[in-house]
Design an enzyme around this catalytic site. Structure first.
Site, PDB file in Angstrom:
ATOM      1  N   ASP A  29       8.352  63.007  70.664  1.00  0.00           N
ATOM      2  CA  ASP A  29       8.517  63.921  69.589  1.00  0.00           C
ATOM      3  C   ASP A  29       7.178  63.995  68.697  1.00  0.00           C
ATOM      4  O   ASP A  29       7.189  65.045  67.928  1.00  0.00           O
ATOM      5  CB  ASP A  29       9.822  63.706  68.799  1.00  0.00           C
ATOM      6  CG  ASP A  29       9.825  62.478  67.995  1.00  0.00           C
ATOM      7  OD1 ASP A  29       8.773  61.595  68.072  1.00  0.00           O
ATOM      8  OD2 ASP A  29      10.682  62.226  67.180  1.00  0.00           O
ATOM      9  N   SER A  30       6.177  63.050  68.991  1.00  0.00           N
ATOM     10  CA  SER A  30       4.949  63.383  68.368  1.00  0.00           C
ATOM     11  C   SER A  30       4.444  64.585  68.677  1.00  0.00           C
ATOM     12  O   SER A  30       3.480  65.043  68.116  1.00  0.00           O
ATOM     13  CB  SER A  30       3.921  62.241  68.847  1.00  0.00           C
ATOM     14  OG  SER A  30       3.979  62.049  70.199  1.00  0.00           O
ATOM     15  N   ASP A  64      12.189  61.704  74.483  1.00  0.00           N
ATOM     16  CA  ASP A  64      12.418  61.610  73.104  1.00  0.00           C
ATOM     17  C   ASP A  64      13.496  62.596  72.619  1.00  0.00           C
ATOM     18  O   ASP A  64      13.386  63.583  72.748  1.00  0.00           O
ATOM     19  CB  ASP A  64      11.179  61.740  72.166  1.00  0.00           C
ATOM     20  CG  ASP A  64      10.841  60.494  71.488  1.00  0.00           C
ATOM     21  OD1 ASP A  64      11.534  59.470  71.382  1.00  0.00           O
ATOM     22  OD2 ASP A  64       9.803  60.480  70.742  1.00  0.00           O
ATOM     23  N   LYS A  99      14.857  58.213  74.770  1.00  0.00           N
ATOM     24  CA  LYS A  99      14.424  57.242  73.798  1.00  0.00           C
ATOM     25  C   LYS A  99      15.018  57.675  72.448  1.00  0.00           C
ATOM     26  O   LYS A  99      15.052  58.745  72.030  1.00  0.00           O
ATOM     27  CB  LYS A  99      12.914  57.085  73.619  1.00  0.00           C
ATOM     28  CG  LYS A  99      12.323  56.146  72.454  1.00  0.00           C
ATOM     29  CD  LYS A  99      10.886  55.993  72.648  1.00  0.00           C
ATOM     30  CE  LYS A  99      10.205  56.845  71.977  1.00  0.00           C
ATOM     31  NZ  LYS A  99      10.212  57.269  70.381  1.00  0.00           N
ATOM     32  N   GLU A 132      15.506  56.179  68.423  1.00  0.00           N
ATOM     33  CA  GLU A 132      14.728  55.407  67.263  1.00  0.00           C
ATOM     34  C   GLU A 132      15.879  54.702  66.604  1.00  0.00           C
ATOM     35  O   GLU A 132      16.955  54.957  66.317  1.00  0.00           O
ATOM     36  CB  GLU A 132      14.095  56.382  66.310  1.00  0.00           C
ATOM     37  CG  GLU A 132      12.711  56.815  66.666  1.00  0.00           C
ATOM     38  CD  GLU A 132      12.101  57.544  66.125  1.00  0.00           C
ATOM     39  OE1 GLU A 132      12.065  57.378  64.874  1.00  0.00           O
ATOM     40  OE2 GLU A 132      10.951  58.137  66.310  1.00  0.00           O
ATOM     41  N   GLU A 135       6.891  49.644  67.300  1.00  0.00           N
ATOM     42  CA  GLU A 135       5.792  50.408  66.766  1.00  0.00           C
ATOM     43  C   GLU A 135       5.464  49.837  65.480  1.00  0.00           C
ATOM     44  O   GLU A 135       6.197  49.473  64.498  1.00  0.00           O
ATOM     45  CB  GLU A 135       6.092  51.881  66.575  1.00  0.00           C
ATOM     46  CG  GLU A 135       5.148  52.659  66.026  1.00  0.00           C
ATOM     47  CD  GLU A 135       5.063  54.208  66.114  1.00  0.00           C
ATOM     48  OE1 GLU A 135       6.079  54.798  66.705  1.00  0.00           O
ATOM     49  OE2 GLU A 135       4.381  54.947  65.526  1.00  0.00           O
TER      50      GLU A 135
HETATM   51  O1  KIV Z   1       6.757  60.375  70.010  1.00  0.00           O
HETATM   52  C1  KIV Z   1       5.964  59.375  70.314  1.00  0.00           C
HETATM   53  O2  KIV Z   1       4.902  59.894  70.528  1.00  0.00           O
HETATM   54  C2  KIV Z   1       6.574  58.122  70.308  1.00  0.00           C
HETATM   55  C3  KIV Z   1       5.482  57.137  70.733  1.00  0.00           C
HETATM   56  C4  KIV Z   1       4.389  57.012  69.915  1.00  0.00           C
HETATM   57  C5  KIV Z   1       6.170  55.822  70.875  1.00  0.00           C
HETATM   58  O3  KIV Z   1       7.482  57.770  69.796  1.00  0.00           O
END
Ligand code: KIV
Length: 323
Positions: free
Chosen positions: A63-64, A102, A132, A134, A199
């Protein structure tokens, strides 16, 4: 995709060679054998292809992307539909790496049944092979695994908690907090998580968790003892327009490379140095005369202004002549 380079088929870089797919159990086997796991984010077809063909084991559609692709201030606003759109593009490109999507903020924070339904969309509609999430959401991990969806956990600095954490701060900085983090990691592993991203945590805490867990840890700002490492693609190649965090190593300067290519292109256009004659299509000479005659009849003058090279080439002819 450029017109001149249509999409190549699967494994086109090495015809006839099929590569074994990385799976979630394969990552655990890598941990068992002491083989480091490489992981990187990717958000679109072209970068995912590069990352996959470079042999990276796990590709995260993170989600970055909200920040590095969409220019948003943090990761909170990106939606399930936006994440699905990018995950689909990545899945189309990848043949070897494990594709992890994510789950965005809000998509797994309510009822577990809604979270599972959202996760199913990533697998069914976008080709993700794992999701993924969190935080220490043990019940949710259990429910996802029961629904046959492999899960990667994410602990420590969890960017979706930016407001609760009061910024992007290194977590687990005391012995007590490190112990609590390890308990969370073990609980996720027992619930069936296949791997855990750690992280922004002290190296010592990450090393202890890595030693204690039966599943791989994948670190970002968590030191070298993790079973694997992950970075954001745009950080790795200097495309993120922000000063790098301490843990980022820049392996290329894509900003500089692209900037100079774009500037040279603009200058060439402004000086009429692009395109050249060799980069132009031409009418066959038999057609040139006819095109001249057509121009005469259309303009009614002697055709002195008409350059046969300006004749509009129709789509069929374009394709007949190749690219
Ligand atoms: O969203 C992302 O890029 C991440 C990674 C940095 C682990 O969660």
């Amino acid at each position: 995709m450029s017109l001149t380079q249509p999409p190549a088929g699967p494994h086109s870089s090495s015809p006839g060679v099929s590569v074994p797919k990385v799976t979630m159990p394969a990552l655990t086997e890598m941990k068992r054998q002491g083989k480091p796991i490489s992981a990187l984010t990717a958000y679109d077809y072209s970068t995912a292809r590069l990352v996959d063909e470079a042999g990276v084991d796990l590709i995260l559609v993170g989600d970055s992307l909200a920040m590095v692709v969409l220019g948003q201030e943090n990761t909170l606003a990106v939606t399930v539909d936006e994440m699905l759109h990018h995950t689909r593009a990545v899945s189309r490109a990848v043949h070897r790496a494990l594709v992890v999507a994510d789950m965005p903020f809000g998509s797994y924070h309510g009822a577990i049944s809604d979270a599972v339904a959202n996760a199913v969309r990533f697998v069914k509609e976008a080709g993700a092979e794992a999701v993924k999430i969190e935080g220490p959401r043990v019940e949710l991990v259990r429910a996802l695994v029961a629904a046959e969806i492999p899960v990667v956990g994410h602990l420590g600095l969890t960017p979706q908690s930016v407001h609760r954490m009061g910024g992007y701060r290194v977590q687990a900085r005391t012995a007590d907090a490190a112990r609590e983090l390890q308990a969370d990691a073990l609980a996720l592993a027992r619930a069936g998580a296949g791997a855990i991203v750690l992280e922004g945590v002290p190296r010592e805490a990450a090393a202890a968790i890595t030693a204690a867990l039966p599943i791989p840890t994948i670190g970002i700002g968590a030191g070298p003892e993790c079973d694997g490492q992950i970075l954001v693609f745009h950080d790795l190649v200097n495309l993120s327009f922000a000063p790098p965090a301490k843990f980022v190593r820049r392996y290329a300067d894509a900003s500089g490379l692209f900037q100079s290519a774009i500037e040279r292109y603009r200058e060439d256009v402004e000086h009429r140095a692009f395109p050249s004659d060799a980069e132009s299509y031409h009418l066959p000479s038999s057609e040139v005369r006819q095109a001249g005659a057509t121009a005469d009849s259309m303009t009614g003058d002697a055709g002195t202004e008409f350059d046969s090279e300006d004749a509009v080439v129709n789509r069929d002819a374009f394709e007949d002549w190749g690219r």
